[in-house]
Design a protein around this motif. Structure first.
Motif, mmCIF file in Angstrom:
data_model
loop_
_atom_site.group_PDB
_atom_site.id
_atom_site.type_symbol
_atom_site.label_atom_id
_atom_site.label_comp_id
_atom_site.label_asym_id
_atom_site.label_seq_id
_atom_site.Cartn_x
_atom_site.Cartn_y
_atom_site.Cartn_z
ATOM 1 N N PRO A 57 -3.966 6.028 -10.502
ATOM 2 C CA PRO A 57 -4.988 6.246 -9.230
ATOM 3 C C PRO A 57 -5.692 4.765 -9.547
ATOM 4 C CG PRO A 57 -4.825 8.167 -11.162
ATOM 5 C CD PRO A 57 -3.570 7.329 -11.564
ATOM 6 N N SER A 58 -5.246 4.150 -10.531
ATOM 7 C CA SER A 58 -5.062 2.835 -10.867
ATOM 8 C C SER A 58 -4.818 1.787 -9.531
ATOM 9 C CB SER A 58 -5.477 2.159 -12.697
ATOM 10 O OG SER A 58 -4.349 1.759 -12.674
ATOM 11 N N LEU A 59 -3.963 1.951 -9.511
ATOM 12 C CA LEU A 59 -2.925 1.033 -8.743
ATOM 13 C C LEU A 59 -3.055 0.880 -7.575
ATOM 14 C CD1 LEU A 59 -0.008 0.148 -9.676
ATOM 15 C CD2 LEU A 59 0.820 1.429 -8.273
ATOM 16 N N ARG A 60 -3.343 -0.618 -7.592
ATOM 17 C CA ARG A 60 -4.304 -1.266 -6.351
ATOM 18 C C ARG A 60 -3.308 -2.015 -5.826
ATOM 19 N NH1 ARG A 60 -6.790 2.530 -6.269
ATOM 20 N NH2 ARG A 60 -8.536 2.283 -6.676
ATOM 21 N N ALA A 61 -3.037 -2.174 -5.061
ATOM 22 C CA ALA A 61 -1.762 -3.106 -3.657
ATOM 23 C C ALA A 61 -2.862 -4.631 -3.810
ATOM 24 C CB ALA A 61 -1.184 -2.741 -2.665
ATOM 25 N N PRO A 62 -2.631 -5.888 -4.291
ATOM 26 C CA PRO A 62 -0.759 -5.687 -3.668
ATOM 27 C C PRO A 62 0.309 -6.503 -5.206
ATOM 28 C CG PRO A 62 -1.363 -8.394 -3.198
ATOM 29 C CD PRO A 62 -2.388 -7.176 -3.536
ATOM 30 N N ASP A 74 0.991 -1.363 -0.265
ATOM 31 C CA ASP A 74 0.474 -0.115 -0.237
ATOM 32 C C ASP A 74 1.066 1.372 -0.383
ATOM 33 O OD1 ASP A 74 -2.423 -1.685 -0.213
ATOM 34 O OD2 ASP A 74 -2.836 -1.590 1.861
ATOM 35 N N ALA A 75 1.925 0.961 0.991
ATOM 36 C CA ALA A 75 2.814 2.364 0.671
ATOM 37 C C ALA A 75 3.162 2.558 -0.578
ATOM 38 C CB ALA A 75 4.039 1.922 1.770
ATOM 39 N N TYR A 76 3.644 1.703 -1.300
ATOM 40 C CA TYR A 76 4.377 1.715 -3.035
ATOM 41 C C TYR A 76 3.249 2.234 -3.501
ATOM 42 C CZ TYR A 76 5.526 1.041 -7.363
ATOM 43 O OH TYR A 76 6.326 1.352 -8.707
ATOM 44 N N ALA A 77 2.112 1.778 -3.422
ATOM 45 C CA ALA A 77 0.965 2.249 -4.133
ATOM 46 C C ALA A 77 0.588 3.943 -3.590
ATOM 47 C CB ALA A 77 -0.263 1.660 -4.279
ATOM 48 N N ALA A 78 0.203 3.909 -2.488
ATOM 49 C CA ALA A 78 0.150 5.732 -1.946
ATOM 50 C C ALA A 78 1.335 7.049 -2.454
ATOM 51 C CB ALA A 78 0.386 5.856 -0.989
ATOM 52 N N LEU A 125 5.718 10.499 -10.876
ATOM 53 C CA LEU A 125 5.153 10.513 -9.284
ATOM 54 C C LEU A 125 4.048 11.033 -9.707
ATOM 55 C CD1 LEU A 125 6.588 10.746 -6.086
ATOM 56 C CD2 LEU A 125 6.949 8.779 -7.512
ATOM 57 N N TRP A 126 2.541 10.315 -9.861
ATOM 58 C CA TRP A 126 1.588 11.035 -9.698
ATOM 59 C C TRP A 126 1.239 12.326 -8.469
ATOM 60 C CZ3 TRP A 126 -1.358 10.899 -14.685
ATOM 61 C CH2 TRP A 126 -2.402 11.464 -14.504
ATOM 62 N N ARG A 127 0.271 13.439 -9.786
ATOM 63 C CA ARG A 127 0.488 14.315 -8.029
ATOM 64 C C ARG A 127 -0.612 14.824 -9.088
ATOM 65 N NH1 ARG A 127 2.813 11.105 -5.583
ATOM 66 N NH2 ARG A 127 4.112 10.728 -4.105
ATOM 67 N N ASP A 128 -1.705 15.096 -8.694
ATOM 68 C CA ASP A 128 -2.934 16.420 -8.538
ATOM 69 C C ASP A 128 -3.104 15.903 -10.437
ATOM 70 O OD1 ASP A 128 -2.690 17.053 -5.941
ATOM 71 O OD2 ASP A 128 -0.960 18.497 -5.935
ATOM 72 N N GLY A 129 -3.123 14.774 -10.595
ATOM 73 C CA GLY A 129 -3.722 15.055 -11.119
ATOM 74 C C GLY A 129 -2.538 14.528 -12.302
ATOM 75 N N ARG A 130 -1.069 14.994 -12.345
ATOM 76 C CA ARG A 130 -1.110 14.801 -12.877
ATOM 77 C C ARG A 130 0.481 14.529 -12.716
ATOM 78 N NH1 ARG A 130 2.870 19.497 -12.343
ATOM 79 N NH2 ARG A 130 1.869 21.058 -11.226
ATOM 80 N N MET A 131 2.090 14.060 -13.961
ATOM 81 C CA MET A 131 2.870 13.855 -13.751
ATOM 82 C C MET A 131 3.791 14.483 -13.161
ATOM 83 S SD MET A 131 3.180 10.358 -13.804
ATOM 84 C CE MET A 131 2.451 8.778 -14.204
ATOM 85 N N GLU A 132 4.549 14.221 -11.972
ATOM 86 C CA GLU A 132 5.865 15.059 -11.810
ATOM 87 C C GLU A 132 6.935 14.613 -12.034
ATOM 88 O OE1 GLU A 132 4.997 16.488 -7.858
ATOM 89 O OE2 GLU A 132 3.175 18.214 -8.945
#
Length: 271
Positions: free
Chosen positions: A66-71, A57-61, A108-115
């Motif tokens: 948005p579509s990533l779900r552990a494990p 979960d920590a990696y997904a966060a 990384l995905w942040r606020d609707g866009r890649m950063e």
């Protein structure tokens, strides 16, 4: 007042993933995934020739897709950025050696866009029946440079318990240090002759050669080596040593470990 018991997360149905029924997994895979799923650190495992991925979960966060779900547990459509950012970065891990990289820029995905974000990456080889079968990556936001320009310590960890060895190495890497690890004093001595370490961090009670005897022999090779012992039986064996050393009583916490390392680092700088 009675507090409700914590409810453990549901066990994944691994038979529906590319890993198959967990009853048929090798012991190293079961141990690694158990640690990964229960760790607060962001972790990503790539396993086998198919490069099946498992993450927590920590990696997904952290990644924020948005579509990533552990494990996980499936062959990805494309390699995760932590495994594709450099074609040569994972070569040492594939050869059986842990390796770390600081301040690597990954998307990384942040606020609707890649950063682009600077991350520290720590790669640990996971052995199967025929050599390295997988690589575990621990990810963390890049640590700021230490005040005063303190360099990371180079530690050799000697611990015969595989779970304890794994956890202490991951903790040390998360603290920003460089780590090699072996299971016995007999394995440690050749490594000490080939590589330069700042600190020997050894369990006192080891199969064969004890940690104290290892330390004596290590100092003959490396007189400037700092020594840190861990023991579950008090300090009887380390209280009256003829050489300076720090000692931790098991179980110790991360603050005690960090304090001991800071004292050793200060001593090394003074010398």
């Amino acid at each position: 007042m009675n507090h409700p018991a914590a409810v453990p997360p549901p066990t994944p149905d691994w038979s529906r993933t590319d890993l198959g029924d967990h009853a048929h997994w090798p012991a190293s895979l079961r141990l690694t995934i158990d640690i990964l799923l229960n760790s607060p650190q962001a972790m990503l495992l790539v396993w086998g020739p198919q490069q099946i991925t498992v993450y927590n979960d920590a990696y997904a966060a952290l990644i924020g897709l948005p579509s990533l779900r552990a494990p996980g547990g499936n062959v990805p459509a494309m390699q995760p950025a932590a495994f594709s950012w450099s074609s040569a970065a994972l070569a040492p891990a594939r050869e059986g050696r842990g390796v770390s990289y600081r301040g690597c820029t990954l998307p990384l995905w942040r606020d609707g866009r890649m950063e682009q974000q600077a991350l520290d990456l720590y790669y640990t080889p996971v052995r199967g029946e025929d050599g390295v079968a997988g690589i575990l990556c621990t990810l963390a936001l890049a640590r700021p440079a230490a005040a005063g320009g303190d360099a990371p310590l180079r530690l050799l960890v000697v611990e015969d318990n595989a779970d304890a060895r794994y956890l202490v190495c991951e903790t040390l890497r998360a603290l920003g240090h460089e780590v090699e690890a072996v299971a016995s004093g007999e394995e440690a001595l050749p490594l000490l002759s080939r590589q330069v370490f700042d600190v020997l961090f050894t369990d006192v009670s080891l199969p064969g050669m004890s940690g104290v005897d290892l330390a004596r022999l290590a100092l003959q090779q490396r007189p400037r080596l700092a020594l840190l012992f861990a023991s579950g039986y008090g300090d009887e064996l380390t209280r009256r040593l003829e050489f300076p050393a720090q000692s931790l009583q098991k179980p110790y916490d991360i603050e005690q470990l960090q304090q001991a390392l800071e004292q050793l680092a200060a001593s090394l700088r003074a010398n």
